[in-house]
Write a protein that holds these residues in place. Structure first.
Motif, PDB file in Angstrom:
ATOM      1  N   MET A  90       0.837  -1.209   0.000  1.00  0.00           N
ATOM      2  CA  MET A  90       0.000   0.000   0.000  1.00  0.00           C
ATOM      3  C   MET A  90       0.870   1.257   0.000  1.00  0.00           C
ATOM      4  O   MET A  90       0.564   2.235  -0.693  1.00  0.00           O
ATOM      5  CB  MET A  90      -0.934  -0.010   1.220  1.00  0.00           C
ATOM      6  N   HIS A  91       1.956   1.208   0.744  1.00  0.00           N
ATOM      7  CA  HIS A  91       2.862   2.358   0.765  1.00  0.00           C
ATOM      8  C   HIS A  91       3.396   2.649  -0.629  1.00  0.00           C
ATOM      9  O   HIS A  91       3.425   3.788  -1.086  1.00  0.00           O
ATOM     10  CB  HIS A  91       4.013   2.106   1.745  1.00  0.00           C
ATOM     11  N   LYS A  92       3.802   1.594  -1.320  1.00  0.00           N
ATOM     12  CA  LYS A  92       4.311   1.745  -2.698  1.00  0.00           C
ATOM     13  C   LYS A  92       3.244   2.366  -3.593  1.00  0.00           C
ATOM     14  O   LYS A  92       3.518   3.276  -4.372  1.00  0.00           O
ATOM     15  CB  LYS A  92       4.650   0.355  -3.267  1.00  0.00           C
ATOM     16  N   ALA A  93       2.026   1.822  -3.473  1.00  0.00           N
ATOM     17  CA  ALA A  93       0.936   2.293  -4.338  1.00  0.00           C
ATOM     18  C   ALA A  93       0.642   3.771  -4.068  1.00  0.00           C
ATOM     19  O   ALA A  93       0.539   4.570  -4.993  1.00  0.00           O
ATOM     20  CB  ALA A  93      -0.318   1.442  -4.116  1.00  0.00           C
ATOM     21  N   LEU A  94       0.523   4.125  -2.787  1.00  0.00           N
ATOM     22  CA  LEU A  94       0.163   5.507  -2.447  1.00  0.00           C
ATOM     23  C   LEU A  94       1.295   6.472  -2.764  1.00  0.00           C
ATOM     24  O   LEU A  94       1.065   7.628  -3.106  1.00  0.00           O
ATOM     25  CB  LEU A  94      -0.243   5.611  -0.968  1.00  0.00           C
ATOM     26  N   ARG A  96       3.385   6.172  -5.276  1.00  0.00           N
ATOM     27  CA  ARG A  96       3.321   6.389  -6.715  1.00  0.00           C
ATOM     28  C   ARG A  96       2.167   7.325  -7.066  1.00  0.00           C
ATOM     29  O   ARG A  96       2.245   8.123  -7.979  1.00  0.00           O
ATOM     30  CB  ARG A  96       3.149   5.043  -7.416  1.00  0.00           C
ATOM     31  N   LYS A  97       1.094   7.210  -6.320  1.00  0.00           N
ATOM     32  CA  LYS A  97      -0.080   8.033  -6.608  1.00  0.00           C
ATOM     33  C   LYS A  97      -0.002   9.405  -5.948  1.00  0.00           C
ATOM     34  O   LYS A  97      -0.927  10.212  -6.082  1.00  0.00           O
ATOM     35  CB  LYS A  97      -1.343   7.309  -6.130  1.00  0.00           C
ATOM     36  N   ARG A  99      -0.219  10.071  -2.747  1.00  0.00           N
ATOM     37  CA  ARG A  99      -1.252  10.218  -1.726  1.00  0.00           C
ATOM     38  C   ARG A  99      -0.752   9.975  -0.306  1.00  0.00           C
ATOM     39  O   ARG A  99      -1.546   9.866   0.632  1.00  0.00           O
ATOM     40  CB  ARG A  99      -2.434   9.291  -2.040  1.00  0.00           C
ATOM     41  N   LYS A 101       0.588  10.828   3.315  1.00  0.00           N
ATOM     42  CA  LYS A 101       0.391  12.008   4.160  1.00  0.00           C
ATOM     43  C   LYS A 101       1.716  12.669   4.517  1.00  0.00           C
ATOM     44  O   LYS A 101       1.786  13.876   4.715  1.00  0.00           O
ATOM     45  CB  LYS A 101      -0.365  11.626   5.441  1.00  0.00           C
ATOM     46  N   GLN A 102       2.765  11.865   4.652  1.00  0.00           N
ATOM     47  CA  GLN A 102       4.100  12.414   4.925  1.00  0.00           C
ATOM     48  C   GLN A 102       5.039  11.901   3.825  1.00  0.00           C
ATOM     49  O   GLN A 102       5.820  10.965   4.046  1.00  0.00           O
ATOM     50  CB  GLN A 102       4.609  11.988   6.306  1.00  0.00           C
ATOM     51  N   LYS A 105       8.801  11.081   4.199  1.00  0.00           N
ATOM     52  CA  LYS A 105       9.268  10.033   5.111  1.00  0.00           C
ATOM     53  C   LYS A 105       9.221   8.661   4.437  1.00  0.00           C
ATOM     54  O   LYS A 105       8.280   8.363   3.714  1.00  0.00           O
ATOM     55  CB  LYS A 105       8.390   9.985   6.371  1.00  0.00           C
ATOM     56  N   PRO A 107       9.058   5.074   5.712  1.00  0.00           N
ATOM     57  CA  PRO A 107       8.984   4.168   6.857  1.00  0.00           C
ATOM     58  C   PRO A 107       9.601   2.804   6.533  1.00  0.00           C
ATOM     59  O   PRO A 107       9.683   2.412   5.378  1.00  0.00           O
ATOM     60  CB  PRO A 107       7.485   4.026   7.112  1.00  0.00           C
TER      61      PRO A 107
ATOM     62  N   ASP D  30      -6.120   0.404  -4.997  1.00  0.00           N
ATOM     63  CA  ASP D  30      -4.698   0.643  -4.736  1.00  0.00           C
ATOM     64  C   ASP D  30      -3.911  -0.661  -4.623  1.00  0.00           C
ATOM     65  O   ASP D  30      -2.811  -0.771  -5.146  1.00  0.00           O
ATOM     66  CB  ASP D  30      -4.535   1.451  -3.446  1.00  0.00           C
ATOM     67  N   VAL D  31      -4.457  -1.625  -3.889  1.00  0.00           N
ATOM     68  CA  VAL D  31      -3.756  -2.902  -3.721  1.00  0.00           C
ATOM     69  C   VAL D  31      -4.731  -4.059  -3.920  1.00  0.00           C
ATOM     70  O   VAL D  31      -5.819  -4.075  -3.335  1.00  0.00           O
ATOM     71  CB  VAL D  31      -3.103  -3.015  -2.326  1.00  0.00           C
ATOM     72  N   GLU D  57      -3.339   2.257 -11.636  1.00  0.00           N
ATOM     73  CA  GLU D  57      -2.084   2.408 -10.908  1.00  0.00           C
ATOM     74  C   GLU D  57      -2.279   1.779  -9.541  1.00  0.00           C
ATOM     75  O   GLU D  57      -3.236   2.112  -8.839  1.00  0.00           O
ATOM     76  CB  GLU D  57      -1.754   3.898 -10.768  1.00  0.00           C
ATOM     77  N   GLY D  58      -1.417   0.881  -9.170  1.00  0.00           N
ATOM     78  CA  GLY D  58      -1.584   0.215  -7.885  1.00  0.00           C
ATOM     79  C   GLY D  58      -0.552  -0.880  -7.729  1.00  0.00           C
ATOM     80  O   GLY D  58       0.440  -0.916  -8.445  1.00  0.00           O
ATOM     81  N   GLU D  59      -0.809  -1.741  -6.777  1.00  0.00           N
ATOM     82  CA  GLU D  59       0.109  -2.855  -6.515  1.00  0.00           C
ATOM     83  C   GLU D  59      -0.679  -4.147  -6.574  1.00  0.00           C
ATOM     84  O   GLU D  59      -1.767  -4.256  -5.979  1.00  0.00           O
ATOM     85  CB  GLU D  59       0.740  -2.712  -5.131  1.00  0.00           C
ATOM     86  N   LEU D 208      -0.294   4.210   7.820  1.00  0.00           N
ATOM     87  CA  LEU D 208       0.721   4.999   7.115  1.00  0.00           C
ATOM     88  C   LEU D 208       0.693   6.483   7.495  1.00  0.00           C
ATOM     89  O   LEU D 208       1.532   7.247   7.018  1.00  0.00           O
ATOM     90  CB  LEU D 208       0.560   4.835   5.597  1.00  0.00           C
ATOM     91  N   LEU D 210       2.077   8.527   9.637  1.00  0.00           N
ATOM     92  CA  LEU D 210       3.213   8.278  10.533  1.00  0.00           C
ATOM     93  C   LEU D 210       3.183   9.150  11.780  1.00  0.00           C
ATOM     94  O   LEU D 210       3.857   8.856  12.763  1.00  0.00           O
ATOM     95  CB  LEU D 210       4.523   8.486   9.758  1.00  0.00           C
TER      96      LEU D 210
END
Lengths: 318, 133, 185, 408
Positions: A90-94, A96-97, A99, A101-102, A105, A107, D30-31, D57-59, D208, D210
């Motif tokens: 999900m981190h990868k997807a967001l 790239r998009k 989206r 929030k930070q 960073k 993680p 997204d995923v 676009e997604g995973e 996420l 953080l």
């Protein structure tokens, strides 16, 4: 890539601000939390964590309290690795998009699980995570037993240990099989980094965790976690037992780079006889009866052979 | 915070817990005393009653090696700016690892009965032990 | 309601053919259905596919049908399976074979009193597309027998259905459709 | 965003699987964390292909089991984004442990379940055994009867599940092969319309974020567990239907296609009716019309659109005035009455309605439900209605070879 935390010595390390909290419900003297602290304090990066069902999980997130200062998830016994893998995807997807929030960073994704949740029930899930190449680290808190459910044998339980489902008795010396070589199995996935660590060798641990968090791709860490309750030693002796384990070479410390290149990372100045390691724990007490003393000799031979194998692999450098 | 007199309609869905009250930046660089812990963070709880004995810290002998800090399972050794300041008695479970790993002679941390007075304990601190050959 | 049953071997493209036909029919404002009988069987196993076409919404999901047309796109299936099952007096058969209609009726007496058309879709496919995929030629033959659409209209639409394929393959399919249209008897 | 929109025809001929895959693309999941199983595989293959062709676009996580598939979905969803997957049958059964965890953590994952029989003996075809296995898992269960609905209900499912008032995972069911591999005309939404309808994903308690660490998946002892489960049940019972109604209304405004929590066909004056799920609903509607025209039987059909939460009050309303009801269960009841029978009995027992209720077990392992079967059922129901009591055994197996199977 964020900057690696500088930890020259223990004094410098002690300026870390812990992200794991006390008043959790782990046993006094539990090595799990020592390992977790060493792992978490090795980095200043943000962390996304998981734990599989087990002592660590049931003792650190008992409603209405959490002992975690980083986002943390538990699903079940077998799938903590995949939970973190999903979060990493999900981190990868967001990212790239655009989206996140930070977005500045990066993680790190770390899953913790016991040997039962890693060597046995979660084996397939971890293998999948390693094979798929998620940018994550799986840390086994290897206390060689199902401690959370009261001391049943796992496939990490060593030969001769008395566990509740492989008890020593009038005609049995306890566990009949030696533990499986999980580090080798995981390294065979061709992952960039796998290593064995122990809490007493904090500097070795920190170095390996830092390296593991820095490399791109899946990382497997097997951390020896002496269990005061199931190994049967006094809580104050957790670090003493750890020292005996690493210095007798029962738990050799090494790393495997890119699935094949092995480096030994700790060579005890004075190697202690395995007998001393065994004698310090109640789970091996019966081995000192006359009829089982040959097993102690076999233990020593096995440890010696393994050490020789590791040294040869290291020398070979392939 | 959630306490077990609350009804089913009084807490967040999904049994989700927050570590802090409100956002926190750079957690890894924020010492505990500067954090806005949520009441659901176990930092706000105590396991003091688990102890039978407690470690008492005698700073006279301490060399700030930080072994006690690194090997404490319960985040109960308070170290700031590379100095050992003392024991967090809310979170210490009395395992005595800190005492075992303390390298000074005499030790800078020793276990005493839970009710022991700190000043009295320090007053009765043992002398340096001669090493047996 | 127009109902069609395809007899084929898995891998010969009956499902794709049925879906392609449905696709084209749908562009003319009619309601369509294309489905198949599946099992775990792999390539080579006998299977059936189905089309329904109607002017009103199709609600019927039963697999049972009395087909108006039976397409047989593998030459052996007329001998190894009963292609006449659940037939009605008006059922028409279009069968892939190297035989003439009369030879076929002689070889398979069950077809003797049926309205049978024959065309060698396998040979046509091999000679045009270069592979024994007899689904598109069967549709060319169907256009001739049924008179459903003008063959040029059909081919134009088929080009759209096949649009993802390389141009060479699309051209070969057009050739195959036209040949089957011309050769079916 | 670095992906292309896709131009769709107003009507596309799609099977149910491709329709669902298109919906996942259009809402920009997204995923997707998935494991292949017949007959649902083409849904996630479709997403993977759209990804490979740059239309989404997604995973895509192709994991090593369905249990891991849902585990990955849970981790991804808790991380804070739009998540979906698909499965069937044995895969669904393997997922069951994690289904409860997803709903207990209130994660709005969308699971396309292509209904298929459960082994043994092994069978890849459609029945409702897996769907019934999900009944108590705390998920919302939407049921589609054709590819168009499989497409539409995906949009509805995302909209409802992700609503912060709801935050519950949802399944969109379609019948294995009968819908999943049957191509029919599907009226499409443009990419913009579809995405606009569902809206951008709004994270909640996302890992996420953080600066706001959260703990998901806690342990509760006896002093807390009941309250958390009660909360989840309460939200299912009270919050879901109003949100579904809202979504159905908005969808009708957008497309003209009207969905209802319980679909009623010719029930206004019906004397007899069958209650069913999936493709059988539509076949039954066709037969009911024929019964009216050819036999003079005032036949109706009740289709369950939302199977969980169970639409108790909606059904109570739908069955008003009906004298004989046939509950059509497409799952082996294994020593009980069928699920629909029992749930309908639960509605009838305290109502003023006195419909005669009987149970038909049909279509196991994809066995065809023919119009001839349905005609017989309607005739039996008519006899029950006339007699004011059952004229057959309460439970009958239809379409099975061998001596008649009937009980009670």
């Amino acid at each position: 890539m964020s900057e690696m935390k500088k930890i020259k010595n223990l004094k410098e390390f002690s300026t870390s601000a812990d992200r794991f909290e006390g008043a959790n419900l782990l046993c006094p003297g539990c090595a799990h939390s020592i390992i977790v602290r060493e792992v978490l304090n090795a980095t200043n990066d943000d962390l996304i964590l998981s734990a599989s069902t087990g002592c660590l999980e049931v003792c650190t997130a008992v409603y209405p309290y959490t002992s975690w200062d980083a986002s943390w998830i538990h699903i079940g016994f077998e799938n903590g690795s995949t939970a973190v893998a999903g979060a990493e995807a999900m981190h990868k997807a967001l990212k790239r998009k655009g989206r996140l929030k930070q977005p500045d960073k990066e993680p790190k994704f770390v899953s913790f699980a016991g040997d039962g949740a890693s060597y046995d029930i979660g084996f397939q899930w971890i293998s999948g995570c390693m094979e798929r190449g998620h940018n994550m680290m799986h840390v086994v808190l290897d206390n060689e037993v199902y401690a959370n459910t009261g001391g049943q044998r796992s496939s990490a339980t060593p030969i001769g240990a008395s566990a509740t489902t492989s008890p020593a008795g009038r005609v049995s010396y306890g566990e009949k099989k030696n533990k499986k070589d999980m580090v080798a199995i995981m390294a065979a996935h061709g992952i960039p980094y796998s290593a064995q660590v122990a809490p007493n060798k904090w500097k070795d641990m920190v170095k390996k965790i830092q390296h593991g968090l820095e490399v791109e791709g899946p990382v497997f860490i097997n951390a020896m976690s002496p269990c005061t309750t199931e190994w049967k030693f006094d809580p104050k002796d957790t670090m003493m037992i750890s020292d005996l384990a690493t210095d007798s070479l029962v738990f050799p410390l090494y790393e495997i780079i890119d699935g094949h290149k092995l480096n030994i990372t700790y060579r005890p100045k004075n190697v202690i006889p395995v007998e001393e390691y065994l004698a310090a724990q109640g789970r091996f007490k019966h081995l000192f009866k006359d009829e089982y003393k040959h097993l102690i000799k076999e233990w020593q031979e096995r440890v010696d052979k393994n050490w020789e194998m590791l040294q040869r692999r290291e020398e070979a450098g392939v | 915070m959630a306490d077990n007199t609350m009804g089913w309609d009084e807490f967040e869905i999904g049994a989700m817990l927050r570590s802090f009250d409100g956002p926190i930046k750079d957690i890894a660089l924020t010492p505990q005393e500067e954090r806005n812990y949520s009441p659901n963070n176990s930092f706000t709880a105590s396991v003091a009653d688990w102890r039978i004995e407690k470690p008492i810290f005698n700073k006279d002998y301490c060399i700030d090696c930080q072994f006690c800090w690194i090997y404490c399972p319960d985040v109960s050794i308070v170290s700031r700016d590379k100095k050992m300041l003392g024991v967090d008695y809310d979170h210490c479970k009395g395992c005595a690892i800190c005492v075992e790993v303390c390298p000074t002679n005499p030790k800078s941390l020793l276990m005493f009965p839970e009710q022991e007075d700190e000043e009295a304990a320090i007053a009765s601190w043992p002398e340096k032990e001669e090493k047996e050959k | 309601m127009l109902e069609i049953r395809w007899h084929s071997r898995a891998g010969q493209g009956a499902v794709t053919g049925a879906k392609g036909l449905a696709d084209i029919v749908a562009t003319t404002g009619k309601y369509v259905q294309a489905f198949a009988f599946y099992g775990s069987a792999k390539r080579g196993a006998a299977m059936t596919a189905y089309n329904r076409v109607d002017d009103k919404e199709i609600l019927n999901h039963e697999k049972y049908m009395k087909p108006d047309y039976v397409f047989v796109i593998d030459p052996a299936l007329v001998f190894t399976t009963d292609v006449t099952i659940n037939h009605k007096p008006t059922t028409k058969y279009i069968i892939t074979t190297h035989m003439s209609t009369d030879e076929l009726k002689e070889a398979q007496p069950k077809l003797a009193d049926k309205e049978v058309y024959t065309v060698d879709c396998i040979k046509i496919a091999q000679e045009t597309i270069g592979r024994p995929i007899p689904n598109t030629p069967m549709l060319g033959a169907f256009m001739k027998v049924s008179g459903m659409y003008d063959i040029e209209f059909f081919k134009e639409n088929m080009k759209r259905v096949l649009a993802k394929l390389p141009q060479k393959i699309i051209d070969a399919n057009m050739l195959a459709i036209q040949r089957a249209y011309d050769e079916v008897k | 965003m670095a992906f292309d929109k896709m131009e769709l025809n107003e009507i596309e001929v799609w099977d149910g699987n491709f329709a669902a895959a298109q919906a996942l693309r259009q809402v920009q999941v997204d995923v997707v964390s998935a494991y292949p199983i017949t007959p649902s595989t083409p849904i996630v293959e479709g997403y993977a292909k759209f990804l490979a062709d740059g239309y989404v676009e997604g995973e895509f996580m192709m994991v090593e089991s369905e249990h891991a598939a849902m585990s990955g979905c849970i981790g991804a969803s808790a991380a804070g984004g739009r998540v979906a997957t698909a499965t069937s049958s044995q895969g669904f059964a393997l997922m069951v442990e994690t289904l409860y965890q997803a709903s207990g953590m209130r994660l709005p994952i969308i699971l396309n379940v292509v209904n298929r029989a459960l082994a043994a003996p092994l069978n890849v075809n459609g029945d409702h055994s897996d769907m019934y296995l999900g009944r108590d898992s705390g998920w919302i269960q939407f049921d589609s009867y054709n590819p168009q609905q499989a497409y539409d209900l995906n949009f509805i499912a995302f909209k409802v599940a992700e609503d912060h008032e709801v935050r519950l995972p949802a399944m969109v069911h379609q019948d294995g092969f009968m819908t999943s591999h049957t191509a029919q005309g599907v009226k499409t939404l443009s990419d913009d319309e579809a995405y606009g309808f569902v809206g951008e994903f709004k994270p909640m308690n996302d890992m996420l974020d953080l600066e706001n660490p959260v703990t998901h998946g806690v342990q509760t002892e006896e002093d807390w567990h009941f309250e958390h489960k009660a909360r989840q049940h309460h939200d299912l019972m009270t919050k879901v239907f109003p949100k579904i109604e809202e979504a159905f209304d908005a969808f009708e405004k957008l497309t003209g296609r009207k969905y209802n929590i319980v679909e009623e066909y010719m029930t206004d004056d019906a004397e007899v009716a069958v209650v069913a799920l999936g493709t059988s609903v539509e076949t039954a509607v066709e037969v009911a019309k024929e019964m009216r025209e050819q036999e003079g039987i005032k036949a109706g059909v009740i289709g369950i659109r939302v199977f969980r939460p169970w639409p108790f009050e909606y059904i109570a309303e739908a069955i008003k005035g009906i004298k004989a009801l046939g509950a059509l269960d497409r799952s082996s009841p294994n020593g009980a009455m069928g699920a629909l029978y029992n749930e309908l009995a639960g509605i009838l027992v305290n109502s003023d309605e006195k419909a005669v209720l009987t149970n038909y077990i049909y279509g196991l392992g994809g066995r065809d439900l023919t119009k001839a079967h349905l005609k017989e059922i309607f005739k039996e129901l008519k006899a029950n209605a006339d007699a004011g009591k059952p004229t057959t055994e309460l439970q009958q197996f239809i379409g099975v070879r061998g001596p008649k199977l009937a009980y009670l």
